[in-house]
Design an enzyme around this catalytic site. Structure first.
Site, PDB file in Angstrom:
ATOM      1  N   GLY A  29       0.868  -1.172   0.000  1.00  0.00           N
ATOM      2  CA  GLY A  29       0.000   0.000   0.000  1.00  0.00           C
ATOM      3  C   GLY A  29       0.900   1.216   0.000  1.00  0.00           C
ATOM      4  O   GLY A  29       1.287   1.701   1.053  1.00  0.00           O
ATOM      5  N   ALA A  57       0.261   7.788   0.267  1.00  0.00           N
ATOM      6  CA  ALA A  57       1.070   8.850   0.849  1.00  0.00           C
ATOM      7  C   ALA A  57       1.931   8.318   1.995  1.00  0.00           C
ATOM      8  O   ALA A  57       3.157   8.496   2.010  1.00  0.00           O
ATOM      9  CB  ALA A  57       0.145   9.963   1.342  1.00  0.00           C
ATOM     10  N   MET A  58       1.299   7.644   2.942  1.00  0.00           N
ATOM     11  CA  MET A  58       2.027   7.207   4.130  1.00  0.00           C
ATOM     12  C   MET A  58       3.000   6.089   3.796  1.00  0.00           C
ATOM     13  O   MET A  58       4.133   6.063   4.300  1.00  0.00           O
ATOM     14  CB  MET A  58       1.033   6.743   5.194  1.00  0.00           C
ATOM     15  CG  MET A  58       1.639   6.575   6.554  1.00  0.00           C
ATOM     16  SD  MET A  58       2.100   8.155   7.283  1.00  0.00           S
ATOM     17  CE  MET A  58       0.553   8.560   8.076  1.00  0.00           C
ATOM     18  N   GLY A  59       2.586   5.151   2.942  1.00  0.00           N
ATOM     19  CA  GLY A  59       3.481   4.073   2.536  1.00  0.00           C
ATOM     20  C   GLY A  59       4.702   4.634   1.814  1.00  0.00           C
ATOM     21  O   GLY A  59       5.832   4.170   2.036  1.00  0.00           O
ATOM     22  N   ALA A 107       1.174  12.467   5.851  1.00  0.00           N
ATOM     23  CA  ALA A 107       1.663  12.471   4.476  1.00  0.00           C
ATOM     24  C   ALA A 107       0.492  12.789   3.558  1.00  0.00           C
ATOM     25  O   ALA A 107      -0.653  12.491   3.889  1.00  0.00           O
ATOM     26  CB  ALA A 107       2.258  11.119   4.114  1.00  0.00           C
ATOM     27  N   LYS A 162      -8.425   5.225  19.681  1.00  0.00           N
ATOM     28  CA  LYS A 162      -8.603   5.887  18.391  1.00  0.00           C
ATOM     29  C   LYS A 162      -9.837   5.329  17.679  1.00  0.00           C
ATOM     30  O   LYS A 162     -10.604   6.064  17.051  1.00  0.00           O
ATOM     31  CB  LYS A 162      -7.353   5.677  17.536  1.00  0.00           C
ATOM     32  CG  LYS A 162      -7.298   6.544  16.284  1.00  0.00           C
ATOM     33  CD  LYS A 162      -5.939   6.398  15.594  1.00  0.00           C
ATOM     34  CE  LYS A 162      -5.899   7.167  14.284  1.00  0.00           C
ATOM     35  NZ  LYS A 162      -4.635   6.929  13.553  1.00  0.00           N
ATOM     36  N   ASN A 196     -17.099   9.247  13.081  1.00  0.00           N
ATOM     37  CA  ASN A 196     -17.154   8.946  11.651  1.00  0.00           C
ATOM     38  C   ASN A 196     -18.550   8.546  11.194  1.00  0.00           C
ATOM     39  O   ASN A 196     -19.149   9.197  10.341  1.00  0.00           O
ATOM     40  CB  ASN A 196     -16.155   7.834  11.317  1.00  0.00           C
ATOM     41  CG  ASN A 196     -14.825   8.382  10.839  1.00  0.00           C
ATOM     42  OD1 ASN A 196     -14.771   9.186   9.927  1.00  0.00           O
ATOM     43  ND2 ASN A 196     -13.757   7.953  11.461  1.00  0.00           N
ATOM     44  N   SER A 229     -13.364  11.956   8.143  1.00  0.00           N
ATOM     45  CA  SER A 229     -12.932  11.398   6.855  1.00  0.00           C
ATOM     46  C   SER A 229     -14.011  10.538   6.206  1.00  0.00           C
ATOM     47  O   SER A 229     -14.171  10.551   4.990  1.00  0.00           O
ATOM     48  CB  SER A 229     -11.656  10.579   7.040  1.00  0.00           C
ATOM     49  OG  SER A 229     -11.898   9.529   7.959  1.00  0.00           O
ATOM     50  N   GLU A 246     -14.958   2.778   5.555  1.00  0.00           N
ATOM     51  CA  GLU A 246     -14.243   1.747   6.323  1.00  0.00           C
ATOM     52  C   GLU A 246     -15.062   1.281   7.533  1.00  0.00           C
ATOM     53  O   GLU A 246     -14.509   0.718   8.470  1.00  0.00           O
ATOM     54  CB  GLU A 246     -12.885   2.292   6.772  1.00  0.00           C
ATOM     55  CG  GLU A 246     -11.940   2.564   5.605  1.00  0.00           C
ATOM     56  CD  GLU A 246     -10.496   2.747   6.048  1.00  0.00           C
ATOM     57  OE1 GLU A 246      -9.630   1.997   5.560  1.00  0.00           O
ATOM     58  OE2 GLU A 246     -10.246   3.643   6.872  1.00  0.00           O
TER      59      GLU A 246
END
Lengths: 315, 315
Positions: B7, B10-12, B131, B189, B197, B263, B276
């Site tokens: 994956g 951005a973060m990966g 990111a 979290k 969410n 999100s 999700e």
């Protein structure tokens, strides 16, 4: 008979007009000033199956009710959230023999009415008549209908009272019946409203769209189960799968009523009005607390509708 | 060390770039063709704290992964719903000593990972790094962050493995820590995401608007209670009133993040994407079934989000 119509909107006006025409002493009571004043000045105007009629009917603003209007029978037609205030305003006309017939949508109204009238004098029913409001003092009354009703407590005297009310209503052509199963019918209707109304309001969908989702069945089944568990404590047997199937085969059908947005959707999302959720799912929650029955689906749905009312600033 | 970034969004890309610069053999694996091809042709381009950098990093489309890319450490950064497919595509590179570090949002991913890797080789963590994706092959990497992680099973060998991963990440300046409390942090979290969410997505509100309603407290408390009951079965103690207070004092504050739309709201209501929810509230429902814990609030909220996804035709 001295009859008070408590809540003289479209349906109250129909009953008032027909009972007046049958010779009863009818008084209309309502909280809508323009409507009451129009009737006081010019009479109740109705398009009655195509014929224009004007009926000189006594009408009172509910805040101006006095003992002089003493009542033998009060027929309740308010919105659920206006019921308590109406009964409070009607205190001057209620005497120990006054019968009260509740024809409101939803369930649990008896808990409010019991605060004002002994249980033996309370009667519960529903009606298939229709009526439309056209403006202050003016209604449209088409078609035919029926009324079904029953005494709240099972005593001989109370049953006798119910039969008397049936007779009064039938003297006005209102097609009334004494019905042992009326509480079942009321719960069944509440199951339909308790699923379609709140869910479509929250999901911004019509009934067909909601019914087309993979999760609709699970949600509806869980809500109806809670209605059934609560009803069981009132000696009313609700067959969950039968009611779920009734909802699925009727409400989701896009060729009949499936494309319809339920009344609660219209109240809140179109007209920015507070909903009757507290008298449908909310009533199940209160009854559940009373009987020790968990009602998380009804509680969550009621809370979500409350949230939406507040987020949208509904009044 | 041979590291697979599974994956490479951005973060990966951030982790891949920093680990590559520290001398590790990094391979980026992703399902987004344009992105992978851009990296293959021109390298990974990044605005790294204001400096433009281009890094020649091996990148593979996940459907084209072969045994030649064998991996010592796989770091999972997929969206939750893409996890299973990714692990399936990565089968050729997984050998018996391959460690898998899961840094996905949400809970319950171990149930999927366990189907591909022995529990002893699974490590769970979260990260505070940020990111942003700027287009195929191009990311924006600003600021600093941390990683906290822990072995899934409590054996000495597994703990040793966790400490090795910490060392590898720290060799690249990723500020990693071994944390005994990581599962608590992940659940905390998830409680925030599991309330804000889904609820804001369904109610079309920001967190401040939701938090201003009279029913918000009851709803949030009931949802967090279900997370806590499920967590208890995994030996994680969640203090319900502490978490509810944390949510109420942080998320509802209109001077900080309260006016933010979570999100999931953006995914579904703005971008018409599937959410999700199955890996937040839905995971609690599955865990609840496993442990015999009733989770009606999470189940109803998950179902409502499913309904909305389908009504809106999200993809």
């Amino acid at each position: 008979m001295k009859i008070t119509i408590a809540g003289a909107g479209a349906m109250g006006s129909r009953f008032g007009l027909m009972l007046h025409n049958a010779g009863h002493e009818v008084v209309l009571v309502d909280g809508w000033k323009d409507h009451v004043e129009a009737i006081q000045k010019e009479g109740l105007k109705a398009n009655f199956n195509g014929e224009e009629v004007i009926v000189k009917l006594p009408a009172l603003l509910q805040s101006e009710v006095t003992e002089s209007a003493t009542s033998d029978l009060i027929i309740l037609f308010t919105k659920a959230m206006q019921l308590e205030k109406m009964l409070n305003d009607l205190k001057p006309v209620i005497h120990e023999k006054t019968k009260v017939l509740c024809l409101l949508n939803g369930i649990g109204h008896e808990e409010v009415i019991e605060q004002f009238v002994p249980k033996e004098n309370i009667f519960i029913g529903n009606t298939m008549w229709t009526a439309g409001m056209e403006g202050p003092g003016r209604v449209k009354l088409f078609g035919s209908g029926t009324v079904a009703l029953k005494n709240l407590v099972d005593t001989d005297d109370a049953k006798k009272g119910a039969l008397e009310i049936v007779e009064v209503l039938n003297s006005a052509g209102l097609n009334a019946n004494y019905s042992e199963n009326i509480l079942y019918a009321i719960y069944k209707k509440a199951c339909v409203n308790g699923t379609m109304n709140g869910l479509c309001t929250i999901l911004l969908s019509n009934m067909y769209e909601f019914g087309s989702t993979t999760d609709a069945h699970m949600i509806v089944e869980n809500i109806v189960k809670e209605f059934a568990e609560v009803a069981k404590n009132e000696n009313i047997e609700i067959n969950v799968s039968e009611i779920v199937e009734y909802i699925e085969s009727n409400c989701y059908n896009c060729k009949t009523i499936g494309l319809h947005y339920p009344s609660m959707y219209q109240d809140l999302n179109k007209n920015n009005r507070l909903t009757e959720i507290d008298y449908i799912n909310g009533a199940v929650v209160r009854k559940g607390e009373k009987y020790g029955v968990p009602t998380p689906y009804c509680a969550f749905l009621t809370a979500l509708v409350h949230c939406k009312e507040q987020i949208l600033g509904a009044k």
